[in-house]
Design a protein around this motif. Structure first.
Motif, mmCIF file in Angstrom:
data_model
loop_
_atom_site.group_PDB
_atom_site.id
_atom_site.type_symbol
_atom_site.label_atom_id
_atom_site.label_comp_id
_atom_site.label_asym_id
_atom_site.label_seq_id
_atom_site.Cartn_x
_atom_site.Cartn_y
_atom_site.Cartn_z
ATOM 1 N N TYR A 97 0.825 -1.218 0.000
ATOM 2 C CA TYR A 97 0.000 0.000 0.000
ATOM 3 C C TYR A 97 0.854 1.261 0.000
ATOM 4 C CZ TYR A 97 -3.903 -2.939 1.546
ATOM 5 O OH TYR A 97 -4.870 -3.893 1.638
ATOM 6 N N GLY A 98 0.267 2.350 -0.430
ATOM 7 C CA GLY A 98 0.964 3.637 -0.315
ATOM 8 C C GLY A 98 0.201 4.743 -1.007
ATOM 9 N N PHE A 107 2.027 6.965 -2.986
ATOM 10 C CA PHE A 107 2.785 7.019 -4.238
ATOM 11 C C PHE A 107 2.666 8.382 -4.920
ATOM 12 C CE2 PHE A 107 1.597 2.539 -3.523
ATOM 13 C CZ PHE A 107 2.871 2.013 -3.366
ATOM 14 N N ASP A 108 2.805 9.411 -4.095
ATOM 15 C CA ASP A 108 2.757 10.776 -4.636
ATOM 16 C C ASP A 108 4.112 11.105 -5.260
ATOM 17 O OD1 ASP A 108 1.699 13.298 -5.107
ATOM 18 O OD2 ASP A 108 2.371 14.086 -3.171
ATOM 19 N N GLY A 139 12.161 5.144 -4.600
ATOM 20 C CA GLY A 139 11.807 4.379 -3.396
ATOM 21 C C GLY A 139 10.527 3.583 -3.642
ATOM 22 N N HIS A 140 9.558 4.208 -4.348
ATOM 23 C CA HIS A 140 8.303 3.520 -4.665
ATOM 24 C C HIS A 140 8.573 2.345 -5.610
ATOM 25 C CE1 HIS A 140 6.246 7.638 -3.832
ATOM 26 N NE2 HIS A 140 6.239 6.897 -2.734
ATOM 27 N N LYS A 178 -2.912 13.784 5.986
ATOM 28 C CA LYS A 178 -1.900 13.990 4.940
ATOM 29 C C LYS A 178 -2.510 14.968 3.930
ATOM 30 C CE LYS A 178 1.478 11.087 2.601
ATOM 31 N NZ LYS A 178 1.986 9.728 2.453
ATOM 32 N N GLY A 206 6.872 -0.662 3.856
ATOM 33 C CA GLY A 206 8.175 -0.080 4.211
ATOM 34 C C GLY A 206 8.426 -0.047 5.711
ATOM 35 N N SER A 207 9.709 0.080 6.062
ATOM 36 C CA SER A 207 10.100 -0.015 7.473
ATOM 37 C C SER A 207 9.596 1.163 8.307
ATOM 38 C CB SER A 207 11.627 -0.095 7.571
ATOM 39 O OG SER A 207 12.195 0.944 6.801
ATOM 40 N N TRP A 255 6.716 1.711 8.758
ATOM 41 C CA TRP A 255 5.481 1.208 9.381
ATOM 42 C C TRP A 255 5.739 0.051 10.346
ATOM 43 C CZ3 TRP A 255 1.245 4.022 8.772
ATOM 44 C CH2 TRP A 255 1.186 4.889 7.680
ATOM 45 N N GLU A 260 13.201 -2.454 4.396
ATOM 46 C CA GLU A 260 13.916 -1.189 4.662
ATOM 47 C C GLU A 260 13.632 -0.195 3.543
ATOM 48 O OE1 GLU A 260 18.365 0.422 5.298
ATOM 49 O OE2 GLU A 260 18.077 -1.746 5.438
ATOM 50 N N ARG A 261 13.398 1.049 3.934
ATOM 51 C CA ARG A 261 13.109 2.083 2.928
ATOM 52 C C ARG A 261 14.357 2.413 2.113
ATOM 53 N NH1 ARG A 261 8.836 5.883 3.760
ATOM 54 N NH2 ARG A 261 10.201 7.617 3.218
ATOM 55 N N THR A 281 7.702 13.615 0.442
ATOM 56 C CA THR A 281 7.755 14.870 1.198
ATOM 57 C C THR A 281 8.914 15.729 0.705
ATOM 58 O OG1 THR A 281 6.887 13.678 3.076
ATOM 59 C CG2 THR A 281 7.847 15.822 3.548
HETATM 60 N N1 CTP Z 1 8.948 3.775 0.550
HETATM 61 C C1 CTP Z 1 10.238 3.231 0.547
HETATM 62 N N2 CTP Z 1 11.309 4.049 0.427
HETATM 63 C C2 CTP Z 1 11.161 5.386 0.314
HETATM 64 C C3 CTP Z 1 9.859 5.953 0.316
HETATM 65 C C4 CTP Z 1 8.771 5.101 0.435
HETATM 66 O O1 CTP Z 1 10.387 2.026 0.660
HETATM 67 N N3 CTP Z 1 12.230 6.158 0.224
HETATM 68 C C5 CTP Z 1 7.790 2.890 0.716
HETATM 69 C C6 CTP Z 1 7.009 3.194 1.970
HETATM 70 O O2 CTP Z 1 7.603 2.629 3.110
HETATM 71 C C7 CTP Z 1 5.656 2.600 1.636
HETATM 72 C C8 CTP Z 1 5.559 2.804 0.120
HETATM 73 O O3 CTP Z 1 6.887 3.091 -0.336
HETATM 74 O O4 CTP Z 1 5.653 1.216 1.917
HETATM 75 C C9 CTP Z 1 4.659 3.975 -0.227
HETATM 76 O O5 CTP Z 1 5.116 5.087 0.521
HETATM 77 P P1 CTP Z 1 4.514 6.551 0.485
HETATM 78 O O6 CTP Z 1 4.084 6.917 1.843
HETATM 79 O O7 CTP Z 1 3.555 6.691 -0.624
HETATM 80 O O8 CTP Z 1 5.870 7.357 0.079
HETATM 81 P P2 CTP Z 1 6.752 8.388 0.890
HETATM 82 O O9 CTP Z 1 7.834 8.851 -0.032
HETATM 83 O O10 CTP Z 1 7.170 7.792 2.202
HETATM 84 O O11 CTP Z 1 5.696 9.553 1.098
HETATM 85 P P3 CTP Z 1 5.639 10.729 2.195
HETATM 86 O O12 CTP Z 1 6.953 11.446 2.163
HETATM 87 O O13 CTP Z 1 4.468 11.583 1.746
HETATM 88 O O14 CTP Z 1 5.365 10.065 3.533
#
Ligand code: CTP
Length: 431
Positions: free
Chosen positions: A7-8, A10-11, A16-17, A46, A93-94, A96, A113-114, A121
């Motif tokens: 889930y996410g 994905f903005d 990372g996504h 959010k 992702g980590s 959570w 791990e992210r 953001t």
């Molecule tokens: N994710 C990741 N590595 C990153 C950013 C996100 O593994 N650098 C993972 C998150 O842990 C999540 C999924 O991608 O399982 C979707 O994350 P999302 O919240 O949409 O992305 P973020 O970049 O974390 O968004 P925000 O900064 O708005 O929290």
């Protein structure tokens, strides 16, 4: 076939996504991705998501790794999805970690791990032009405003203005703003939005000056007790293409819109009566009788319209500390009553009785976090709840930000006619 879900939001789709989707896919044969809906993101606080739901779904699909995309619309949906889709592994992702352990009774839960040094953001902060925000005040208390602006990305609160330089300085220091001033021209330089929280007697002049400088304005209601002055300000704002918004928080809440929609649709039949109770004790920063009246009258006008046939107002002032006001409206086929007290604890509620049921909002109903829909002959009460964070001012700024992004300078949450009707009720002499 092993099924995997992740889930996410994905903005502003980033590496990372992509990485997490790729790694999730490797856990099975069939990958489902849940993308959060706009309303769910707003509900969970959010507020700054940049891409539309459609764009975010397209980006997820464009990876070519995803077998199915679903929309995540509410808290608790994950449990339903895992059971309904027969999921073997949930990957997340980590950031959570531990948050989804309760799902381990249904499937494997894997926290990955992210990817370092990238997030939506960060990207939003880079891409968003920062809008500079200023406050005009007569006292050194912000009523939560400074903190609220911090929840809306792309807004930076720069400085404060007060006629009294000592107040401006105190405010600036207390809330750690960049600067303060009692010189209007110096104050407005490079600002985009001004919030006016001064006494009503000063609002008209300040609004006019701000519009003249092409600034967007949020101001407490009313802008003035003089109807012609209010109309003039609305006209000037339209001529200059700037937004002029009333700071009546409830009308900017998604939950309030939902509640209006349910009340106005036929869900509880035809509305027969609206009853409101309000006490000042429930507001974290205290409220005057007038401030509370604005909220109550707004609810009635939004629910029943501007075309009431008869209105009466009764005020009772027992002593300096206890004030009470009762307003009664008669419409063609229904009635409304608002009872408002300062210093006395009334039962806070908003109840709408219809021919086929009722809607009940309890306690601090103006935050409209929760309401019940009770239908005639149906035993089960339909409970609806929505997230409401902080003082709610963040939702007003967010609405303005959306309007500015879409180059739309008129706010449709409260029409000029509704604003004028609220003012007319406020100006009505008590009997
Ligand atoms: N994710 C990741 N590595 C990153 C950013 C996100 O593994 N650098 C993972 C998150 O842990 C999540 C999924 O991608 O399982 C979707 O994350 P999302 O919240 O949409 O992305 P973020 O970049 O974390 O968004 P925000 O900064 O708005 O929290």
């Amino acid at each position: 076939m092993k099924k995997v879900i992740t889930y996410g939001t994905f903005d502003l789709f980033h590496q990372g996504h992509y990485n997490i989707i790729k790694r999730a896919k490797a856990y099975g044969d069939y990958l489902i991705v849940g993308v959060t809906s706009e309303s769910y993101d707003i509900e969970r606080g959010k507020l700054s998501v940049h891409d539309s739901l459609l764009t975010r779904i397209e980006n997820v699909k464009a990876t070519g790794l995803v077998d199915e995309v679903i929309v995540e619309e509410y808290l608790g949906q994950k449990t339903r999805d895992v059971i309904q889709y027969g999921i073997d592994t949930l990957v997340i992702g980590s950031d959570w970690i531990g948050k989804f352990d309760h799902l381990k009774q249904y499937c494997n839960v894997v926290y990955l791990e992210r990817t370092k040094n990238i997030s939506s953001t960060q990207l939003r902060e880079k891409s968003n032009e920062i809008c500079r925000f200023g406050v005009i005040t007569d006292d050194a208390d912000d009523f939560g405003v400074v903190k609220e602006t911090k929840y809306v990305s792309g807004i930076h609160i720069e400085r404060v203005f007060s006629d009294d330089i000592d107040i401006a300085e105190e405010f600036c220091k207390k809330y750690e703003l960049d600067s303060y001033s009692n010189d209007f021209d110096e104050f407005v330089k490079d600002l985009g939005i001004v919030y006016i929280k001064s006494h009503v007697s000063k609002r008209y002049d300040y609004i006019k000056k701000c519009i003249d400088k092409n600034l967007h304005v949020i101001c407490d209601f009313p802008f003035s007790y003089d109807m012609e002055k209010c109309q003039e300000l609305n006209r000037l704002a339209k001529e200059k293409n700037v937004a002029l918004m009333e700071n009546i928080v409830s009308v900017y809440l998604r939950a309030f819109t939902q509640f209006l929609w349910i009340a106005r649709s036929n869900e509880i039949g035809k509305i027969l009566s609206v009853n409101i109770g309000m006490s000042s004790d429930y507001f974290p920063y205290g409220k005057t009788l007038e401030d509370m009246s604005v909220i109550a009258i707004t609810a009635i006008i939004k629910l029943l319209g501007t075309d009431y046939k008869y209105l009466s107002k009764h005020n009772i002032n027992l002593d300096e500390d206890i004030e009470f006001s009762s307003l009664s409206f008669r419409y063609d086929n229904c009635v409304a009553r608002a009872q408002i007290a300062k210093g006395a604890d009334l039962h806070n509620h908003l109840t709408i009785f219809g021919t086929e049921g009722s809607i009940v909002l309890e306690d601090d109903w103006w935050n409209t976090g929760y309401f019940k829909v009770i239908k005639k002959g149906v035993k089960k009460v339909d409970r609806r709840s929505f997230n409401f964070e902080g003082t709610g001012f963040r939702y007003v700024i967010q609405e303005l930000q959306i309007m500015l992004r879409d180059k739309r300078y008129e706010c449709n949450r409260l029409t000029d006619a509704e604003g004028e009707a609220i003012l007319t009720v406020m100006n009505k002499e008590a009997e």
